[in-house]
Design an enzyme around this catalytic site. Sequence first.
Site, mmCIF file in Angstrom:
data_model
loop_
_atom_site.group_PDB
_atom_site.id
_atom_site.type_symbol
_atom_site.label_atom_id
_atom_site.label_comp_id
_atom_site.label_asym_id
_atom_site.label_seq_id
_atom_site.Cartn_x
_atom_site.Cartn_y
_atom_site.Cartn_z
ATOM 1 N N HIS A 1 17.144 111.607 134.683
ATOM 2 C CA HIS A 1 18.332 110.822 135.044
ATOM 3 C C HIS A 1 18.467 109.568 134.190
ATOM 4 O O HIS A 1 18.932 108.531 134.669
ATOM 5 C CB HIS A 1 18.303 110.421 136.515
ATOM 6 C CG HIS A 1 18.471 111.564 137.465
ATOM 7 N ND1 HIS A 1 19.591 112.352 137.502
ATOM 8 C CD2 HIS A 1 17.630 112.051 138.413
ATOM 9 C CE1 HIS A 1 19.454 113.270 138.439
ATOM 10 N NE2 HIS A 1 18.279 113.128 139.000
ATOM 11 N N HIS B 1 25.979 122.475 132.347
ATOM 12 C CA HIS B 1 25.855 121.487 133.420
ATOM 13 C C HIS B 1 26.807 121.861 134.552
ATOM 14 O O HIS B 1 27.945 122.230 134.311
ATOM 15 C CB HIS B 1 26.218 120.106 132.876
ATOM 16 C CG HIS B 1 26.122 118.996 133.867
ATOM 17 N ND1 HIS B 1 27.210 118.233 134.242
ATOM 18 C CD2 HIS B 1 25.071 118.510 134.567
ATOM 19 C CE1 HIS B 1 26.828 117.320 135.103
ATOM 20 N NE2 HIS B 1 25.535 117.468 135.338
#
Length: 380
Positions: free
Chosen positions: A190, A290
């Site tokens: 992240h 994604h």
Amino acid sequence: MKITDVRTHLIDQYMFVQVDTDEGISGVGESGAWAFLEASKEAVETFKRYLIGQDPLLIEHHWQYMYRCYHFRGAAIMGALSAIDIALWDIKGRYYGVPCYELLGGKVRHKARVYYHVFGSSGEELIQGCKEAKTRGFKAVGHLTPFVDSDRREVMKMESFATKISNAAERVYQYRETIGNEVDLCIEIHRQLNVPEAIALGREIEKARPMFYEDPVRPDNFDDMQRVASEIHIPIATGERLHTLEEFGMLLARNACQYIRPDVCLCGGITQAKKIAAAAEARGVLVVPHNPLSPVSTAACIQLAASIPNFAIQEYPLGEDCAPKNEIVKSTLTLDNGYLTVPDSPGIGIELNEQAMHQYPYKPRLYVTKLREDGSVVDQ
């Protein structure tokens, strides 16, 4: 055939675009602009002025016209363009009575391997999530952080370099011990590390053999990602925030990753995702689409996965088989033992349930940026 209307639907935390035609054929797409869906919705209204009355089958021409008209881009605009593009591909597939992948050269696989999202606010919860994924038949687990998934409103405590890296590495090895070698680990950072931290952790977890190390640093600077890639011996995955073919080209030219992560609902739809995949193929780079969104996004991703030779694995978000996600559409794709079956239905193989608008009104995402205890911002 002419386009008669372009409609937007905000349902739960998602935004959909429906394109209607005078022959009764409609198509659906989704915007991946995440927390800026209201802005993306308005961008659709701008594009609508051009689209009404156009032939929906001229997809490449419309893509170029909309993309190059006003010169300015960004996530909200590209999310809108992506949603429209997916809807046009959906129409074209329905018009010819074939899945979109047939129009993209035909399918190269009949099922797409997926990785399962694992979340947890503690190491124990993350480990339990890995166990559950394996029990359910998944052959890969992802969205799996070594730093736990704390609430954005929770202040992050400061740690020494040694503590931060050693604790994170230990957790990765716990994941590997939990699932064994028959299940792949897709480690998600992240973007929470700086370059020296990312290099140190990458070296520490090498023996856990992760399938990939996702976004160890912020992807804004391709040179930073390349520095990390050149100093570690595990594959890097990145690209979910990128909007254009040119950005992916610059990333690939630097050999900054081994897996690219185009978001079909953000990078320009199926039209552009196919080109990005081809650019990656030329450099021996694999594609991991994604997909943190709804079943509409999943359906669009699977059309890409079915038609490209360098597909690696598909992100499969939590909740596709339960409300509200499975009620947003009339039916979801078939999941079997860690694979999604490539559908043979026309278009993207899925239909929006417009009644869900009333059942699940729009819920804007909480606008909160995570902070450290010293007041500085943590990337998410």
